[in-house]
Design a protein around this motif. Structure first.
Motif, PDB file in Angstrom:
ATOM      1  N   LEU A  58      44.907  36.095  33.577  1.00  0.00           N
ATOM      2  CA  LEU A  58      44.361  36.993  34.931  1.00  0.00           C
ATOM      3  C   LEU A  58      43.276  36.198  35.642  1.00  0.00           C
ATOM      4  O   LEU A  58      42.505  35.615  34.772  1.00  0.00           O
ATOM      5  CB  LEU A  58      43.994  38.401  34.668  1.00  0.00           C
ATOM      6  N   SER A  59      43.054  36.058  36.735  1.00  0.00           N
ATOM      7  CA  SER A  59      42.198  35.512  37.618  1.00  0.00           C
ATOM      8  C   SER A  59      40.777  36.703  37.022  1.00  0.00           C
ATOM      9  O   SER A  59      41.148  37.828  36.869  1.00  0.00           O
ATOM     10  CB  SER A  59      42.420  35.311  39.128  1.00  0.00           C
ATOM     11  N   LYS A  61      39.080  38.055  39.487  1.00  0.00           N
ATOM     12  CA  LYS A  61      39.115  38.925  40.360  1.00  0.00           C
ATOM     13  C   LYS A  61      40.133  40.087  40.227  1.00  0.00           C
ATOM     14  O   LYS A  61      40.304  41.196  40.066  1.00  0.00           O
ATOM     15  CB  LYS A  61      39.817  38.320  41.889  1.00  0.00           C
ATOM     16  N   GLU A  62      41.568  39.569  39.454  1.00  0.00           N
ATOM     17  CA  GLU A  62      42.590  40.452  38.875  1.00  0.00           C
ATOM     18  C   GLU A  62      42.014  41.361  37.685  1.00  0.00           C
ATOM     19  O   GLU A  62      42.385  42.571  37.796  1.00  0.00           O
ATOM     20  CB  GLU A  62      43.896  39.879  38.516  1.00  0.00           C
ATOM     21  N   SER A  65      39.550  43.909  39.159  1.00  0.00           N
ATOM     22  CA  SER A  65      40.269  44.974  39.919  1.00  0.00           C
ATOM     23  C   SER A  65      40.909  45.860  38.805  1.00  0.00           C
ATOM     24  O   SER A  65      41.014  47.047  39.295  1.00  0.00           O
ATOM     25  CB  SER A  65      41.485  44.521  40.719  1.00  0.00           C
ATOM     26  N   ALA A  66      41.272  45.602  37.705  1.00  0.00           N
ATOM     27  CA  ALA A  66      41.962  46.021  36.745  1.00  0.00           C
ATOM     28  C   ALA A  66      40.772  47.297  36.134  1.00  0.00           C
ATOM     29  O   ALA A  66      41.279  48.443  35.706  1.00  0.00           O
ATOM     30  CB  ALA A  66      42.403  45.727  35.713  1.00  0.00           C
TER      31      ALA A  66
END
Length: 188
Positions: A58-59, A61-62, A65-66
């Motif tokens: 995952l980046s 950012k991802e 977000s999670a």
């Protein structure tokens, strides 16, 4: 001799101020409770473990977000914190509590003695996403991913909270961490 000391202590009366000082010295209410449960003999016992699934692909950012944070620092990104690993992993993250103020260097030395390495940013983010309430109890620091700003100042990410809010923030690596902090760590 032991019985005399025990009897002397048992018959002593403490003021509220003295009792508060004792509780503070033991690391607050949690530390006092750990002491009463005889969990303070060494720092290796002062931790909780949390099983998390980490997706290193995952980046940042991802992964942020999670976590659904109420606030986050924009400098926590892929450029400043590139991932060192790839793939999926299931790991146990230990939240180590030393019951005293400590420098990052001292924390790293103690973790090493315990056979632990500091958690990296993807591991911290996975912990925040899977166990969102933990950071409301205490700050959780990940010393395993360090960003060096252009003029030499080093930063690390940590999870923080207050009331019903949760945040992902940066602080200086070269700071004295307060005694209430937990340090996210993983077995070597």
């Amino acid at each position: 001799m032991k019985n005399e000391n025990e009897n002397e202590f048992a018959s002593a009366s403490f003021t509220a101020g003295q009792l508060n000082a004792i509780v503070k010295k033991l690391g607050g209410k949690e530390g006092a409770m750990a002491f009463l449960r005889d969990e303070t003999a060494d720092a290796s016992k002062n931790h909780d473990a949390f099983r998390v699934r980490v997706n290193h692909d995952l980046s940042v950012k991802e992964a942020v977000s999670a976590g659904k944070y109420d606030w986050e620092n924009d400098d926590i990104n892929d450029k400043n914190f590139p991932s060192k690993r790839s793939g999926l992993a299931q790991i146990d993250i230990r939240l180590v509590h030393f019951n005293k103020d400590m420098s990052s260097e001292d924390v790293l030395k103690e973790l090493d003695k315990m056979g632990l390495r500091p958690a990296e940013l993807p591991e911290l983010l996975a912990l925040g996403a899977e166990y969102p309430d933990e950071q409301r109890k205490y700050p959780i620091v990940a010393l395993g991913s360090v960003w060096q700003f252009w003029f030499g100042i080093r930063y690390v990410a940590y999870l923080d909270g207050g009331g019903d809010k949760r945040g992902l923030v940066l602080d200086y690596f070269d700071v004295e961490w307060i005694e209430g902090c937990r340090f996210a760590a993983v077995c070597k």
